[in-house]
Design an enzyme around this catalytic site. Structure first.
Site, short mmCIF file in Angstrom:
data_model
loop_
_atom_site.label_atom_id
_atom_site.label_comp_id
_atom_site.label_asym_id
_atom_site.label_seq_id
_atom_site.Cartn_x
_atom_site.Cartn_y
_atom_site.Cartn_z
N GLY A 1 -40.98 -33.64 -41.22
CA GLY A 1 -39.95 -33.69 -42.49
C GLY A 1 -38.90 -32.83 -42.69
CG ASN B 1 -43.86 -28.63 -28.52
OD1 ASN B 1 -43.73 -29.98 -28.41
ND2 ASN B 1 -44.81 -28.22 -29.51
NE ARG C 1 -36.80 -18.78 -40.81
CZ ARG C 1 -36.39 -19.54 -39.77
NH1 ARG C 1 -35.13 -19.13 -39.24
NH2 ARG C 1 -37.18 -20.41 -38.94
C1 UD1 Z 1 -44.11 -25.46 -33.91
C2 UD1 Z 1 -44.60 -25.94 -32.49
C3 UD1 Z 1 -43.91 -25.18 -31.45
C4 UD1 Z 1 -42.47 -25.79 -31.26
C5 UD1 Z 1 -41.89 -25.91 -32.79
C6 UD1 Z 1 -40.61 -26.61 -32.73
C7 UD1 Z 1 -47.13 -25.56 -32.85
C8 UD1 Z 1 -48.34 -24.74 -33.19
N1 UD1 Z 1 -46.07 -25.11 -32.76
O1 UD1 Z 1 -43.85 -24.26 -33.93
O2 UD1 Z 1 -44.55 -25.52 -30.16
O3 UD1 Z 1 -41.87 -25.39 -30.45
O4 UD1 Z 1 -42.86 -26.38 -33.79
O5 UD1 Z 1 -39.97 -26.32 -33.92
O6 UD1 Z 1 -47.24 -26.70 -33.54
N2 UD1 Z 1 -46.57 -27.82 -41.19
C9 UD1 Z 1 -47.35 -28.30 -41.77
N3 UD1 Z 1 -48.74 -27.60 -42.21
C10 UD1 Z 1 -49.16 -26.58 -41.58
C11 UD1 Z 1 -48.01 -25.95 -40.69
C12 UD1 Z 1 -47.04 -26.42 -40.52
O7 UD1 Z 1 -47.25 -29.50 -42.64
O8 UD1 Z 1 -50.22 -26.18 -41.91
C13 UD1 Z 1 -45.43 -28.20 -40.83
C14 UD1 Z 1 -44.27 -27.29 -41.29
O9 UD1 Z 1 -43.73 -27.61 -42.62
C15 UD1 Z 1 -43.03 -27.60 -40.22
C16 UD1 Z 1 -43.98 -28.03 -38.96
O10 UD1 Z 1 -45.05 -28.34 -39.35
O11 UD1 Z 1 -42.17 -28.60 -40.71
C17 UD1 Z 1 -43.72 -26.97 -38.02
O12 UD1 Z 1 -44.53 -25.89 -38.38
P1 UD1 Z 1 -44.17 -24.50 -37.99
O13 UD1 Z 1 -45.19 -23.44 -38.43
O14 UD1 Z 1 -42.73 -24.16 -38.53
O15 UD1 Z 1 -44.23 -24.54 -36.38
P2 UD1 Z 1 -43.68 -23.64 -35.55
O16 UD1 Z 1 -44.19 -22.18 -35.43
O17 UD1 Z 1 -42.03 -23.70 -35.55
#
Ligand code: UD1
Ligand code: CA
Length: 454
Positions: free
Chosen positions: A101, A167, A15
Site C-alpha cells: 500500500g 528484493n 517515520r
Molecule cells: C521488506 C522485505 C525486504 C524488502 C523490503 C522492500 C520482508 C521480510 N522483507 O522489508 O526483503 O527489501 O520490504 O521495501 O518482507 N506490513 C504489514 N504487516 C506486517 C508487516 C509489514 O502490512 O506485519 C507491510 C508494511 O506496512 C509495509 C510492508 O508490509 O508496507 C513492508 O513491511 P516492512 O516491515 O517495512 O518490510 P521491510 O523491513 O522494509
C-alpha cells in the site's frame, strides 16, 4: 489462470510522524493506497484483498470501493504473517500477486510481466539493482545464477550485504504453494518477524523455479516511509503526469511546475503556463490557455477560453471563448456562458453569467442569474446575505450597471435597464429605464477648510 491481488497496508509508518495512517498519505491528491488499488484493478484480478491494521476503520473508510476485500491484521507480526491473513479468502488455484500500500508508482505493465512468469510451480520476484542496497533484503544466487534465498539486511553477513540486487517485496506465485510455505514460516530471525521472504528458500528446497523480473524504471518500486520519500515520489508522479499531458499534445511551459491532483482531459493546442495546480476532474477544451499560478479544481473550460494568471476556479464551468482573470476567484456552482469576461479582483459564486456579459473589475457576484450582454461596472456587489439567509439577484439581458452599485437581494433588474453609479438598489428596477438611488450632490460656496491653530 485467475489472479488474486493481496495488498499489504497494515503498517503504521512511524517515520511519517503523523496521525494519518501511512497508506492514506496523499500522492497526487489521492491516498497512496488508492494508487495501488487502481493499478491492481488494471490487471482485472478476480479479487483484491487489502490487509489493513494500523488506522483500522480510517483506512477502510477512505477507500469505499465495493470490490475490495478487507482483511484485518490485528497484530503486525511480519510480512509473511500479513499475507497469511489473506489465505482463507484466496482461491488455491489462482496466482497471487503481493503488492504494498505504500509503493504507489508500480506500473501495471511491470506487474503483467511479473505475473506472466509466475505459475503454480514458479515463484516470480520483482528485483532491482541499487547502488545503495542497505536496508533491503538481498537476492542471493548460486554459482549458476539461480536464486537461492532472500536475506534480510539485519540477518545478512558482510559478504551478503555487498549484494546490490534487492528484493522489492513484490512477488507472484501460485496460491496453493504459497499457502503451504506460509504455514511453515518461523520468526526465528533478527527482527522476530514472520518474513514473507523466507518462502524463497522454501521454494528452492521444494524444487520450485524462482524467476526474477525487473521494472523498466527503478522509481516504480520506491516506498514512502518518510515525508522526504513521499515528496520524492510526488515529484516522480508529477513528472509522469506532465509527460502524459505532453504526449496528448498539451504545451507545458515547464513540466516541472505543473501539479495534477486528479484527472485532466485536454483538447488540442492547450497551453499551460507555470505553477498551475489542476485538481479533481478538469476538462480543457481545444485551444484553452491557463496562465501562471492558477488553481483549478473540478472545472470544465470551453474551447478557446483564456484563463489569465493567478485565478482560483472551483466546481465551475467556463464557457467557450471566455476570458477570466488575472486574479479572479470563481467559486462552486458558477457557470459562465460563451464569451464572458470576468476580470481582476472579481469573485463569482453560485451564479450563471450569460453570453458575452462582462464583470471586469473588483466585484462580487453571488447567487445571481445574469443574462447575456450585461455590463457590470467596477465595484458592484450583490448583497446576497441578510445575516440569516441567502437570496438571489436576477439581472436580465442587456443591463448596464454603473460602478459601485449594491444590489440588495432578492432583487431583479429588468431587461435593458441602466443602474446609475453609486446606487443601492433594494427594489426591482424596471426594464429599459434608468434607476438610481443617490444622495443629491451639494456644493457650499465660500466654505473654508479649517487651518491648524486657527
Ligand atoms: C521488506 C522485505 C525486504 C524488502 C523490503 C522492500 C520482508 C521480510 N522483507 O522489508 O526483503 O527489501 O520490504 O521495501 O518482507 N506490513 C504489514 N504487516 C506486517 C508487516 C509489514 O502490512 O506485519 C507491510 C508494511 O506496512 C509495509 C510492508 O508490509 O508496507 C513492508 O513491511 P516492512 O516491515 O517495512 O518490510 P521491510 O523491513 O522494509
Ligand atoms: Ca520490518
Amino acid at each position: 489462470m485467475a489472479l488474486e491481488v493481496v495488498i499489504l497496508a497494515a503498517g503504521q509508518g512511524t517515520r511519517m510522524k503523523s496521525d494519518l495512517p501511512k497508506v492514506l498519505h496523499p500522492l497526487g491528491g489521492r491516498p497512496l493506497l488508492a494508487h495501488v488499488v487502481a493499478t491492481a484493478r488494471a490487471l482485472s484480478p478476480a479479487r483484491t484483498v487489502v490487509i489493513y491494521g494500523h488506522g483500522g476503520k480510517r483506512v477502510t473508510a477512505a477507500l469505499p470501493e465495493p470490490d475490495l476485500v478487507w482483511v484485518e491484521q490485528a497484530e503486525r507480526l511480519g510480512t509473511g504473517h500479513a499475507v497469511q491473513q489473506a489465505l482463507p479468502v484466496l482461491d488455491p488455484a489462482a496466482t497471487v500477486l503481493v503488492l504494498y500500500g505504500d509503493v504507489p508508482l508500480i506500473r501495471a505493465e511491470t506487474l503483467r510481466a511479473l505475473v506472466a512468469r509466475a505459475g503454480p510451480d514458479t515463484l516470480a520476484l520483482l528485483t532491482v539493482e541499487l547502488d545503495e542496497p542497505a536496508g533491503y533484503g538481498r537476492i542471493l544466487r548460486d554459482a549458476g545464477g539461480r536464486v537461492t534465498a532472500i536475506r534480510e539486511d539485519k540477518d545478512a553477513t558482510e559478504a551478503e550485504r555487498r549484494v546490490r540486487e534487492i528484493n522489492t517485496g513484490i512477488l507472484a506465485v501460485g496460491a496453493g504453494r504459497l499457502a503451504g510455505w506460509l504455514q511453515r514460516l518461523s520468526n526465528d530471525n533478527a527482527q522476530g518477524e514472520y518474513y514473507l521472504t523466507d518462502i524463497v528458500a522454501m521454494a528452492v528446497a521444494d524444487g520450485v523455479a524462482v524467476e526474477t523480473v525487473q521494472p523498466a524504471d527503478p522509481d516504480e518500486v520506491l516506498g514512502a516511509n518518510s515525508k522526504a520519500q513521499l515528496a520524492h515520489l510526488e515529484r516522480v508522479y508529477q513528472r509522469r503526469r506532465a509527460g502524459d499531458l505532453m504526449d496528448q499534445g498539451v504545451t507545458l511551459l515547464d513540466p516541472a511546475r505543473l501539479d495534477v491532483r486528479g484527472t485532466v482531459r485536454a483538447g488540442r493546442d492547450v497551453v499551460i503556463d507555470v505553477n498551475v495546480v489542476l485538481a479533481g476532474e478538469v476538462v480543457l477544451g481545444d485551444g484553452v490557455s491557463i496562465g501562471a499560478g492558477c488553481v483549478l479544481r473540478d472545472v470544465t473550460v470551453g474551447d478557446g477560453a483564456e484563463i489569465l494568471p493567478l485565478c482560483v476556479i472551483e466546481e465551475a464551468v467556463i464557457g467557450p471563448g471566455s476570458r477570466v482573470g488575472p486574479y479572479s476567484r470563481i467559486r462552486p456552482g458558477t457557470r459562465l456562458d460563451d464569451g464572458v469576461h470576468v476580470g481582476n479582483f472579481v469573485e463569482v459564486k453560485n451564479s450563471t453569467i450569460g453570453r458575452g456579459s462582462k464583470v471586469n473589475h473588483l466585484s462580487y457576484i453571488g447567487d445571481t442569474d445574469m443574462g447575456s450582454g450585461v455590463n457590470i461596472g467596477a465595484g458592484t456587489i450583490t448583497c446576497n446575505y441578510d445575516g440569516a439567509n441567502k437570496h438571489r439577484t436576477v439581472i436580465e439581458d442587456d443591463v448596464f450597471v454603473g460602478s459601485d452599485v449594491q444590489l440588495v437581494a432578492p432583487v431583479t433588474v429588468g431587461r435593458g435597464a441602466t443602474i446609475g453609479a453609486g446606487s443601492t438598489i433594494t427594489r426591482d428596477a424596471p426594464p429599459g429605464e434608468l434607476t438610481l438611488s443617490r444622495a443629491r450632490q451639494t456644493t457650499r460656496p465660500g466654505w473654508k477648510r479649517p487651518k491648524k491653530g486657527g
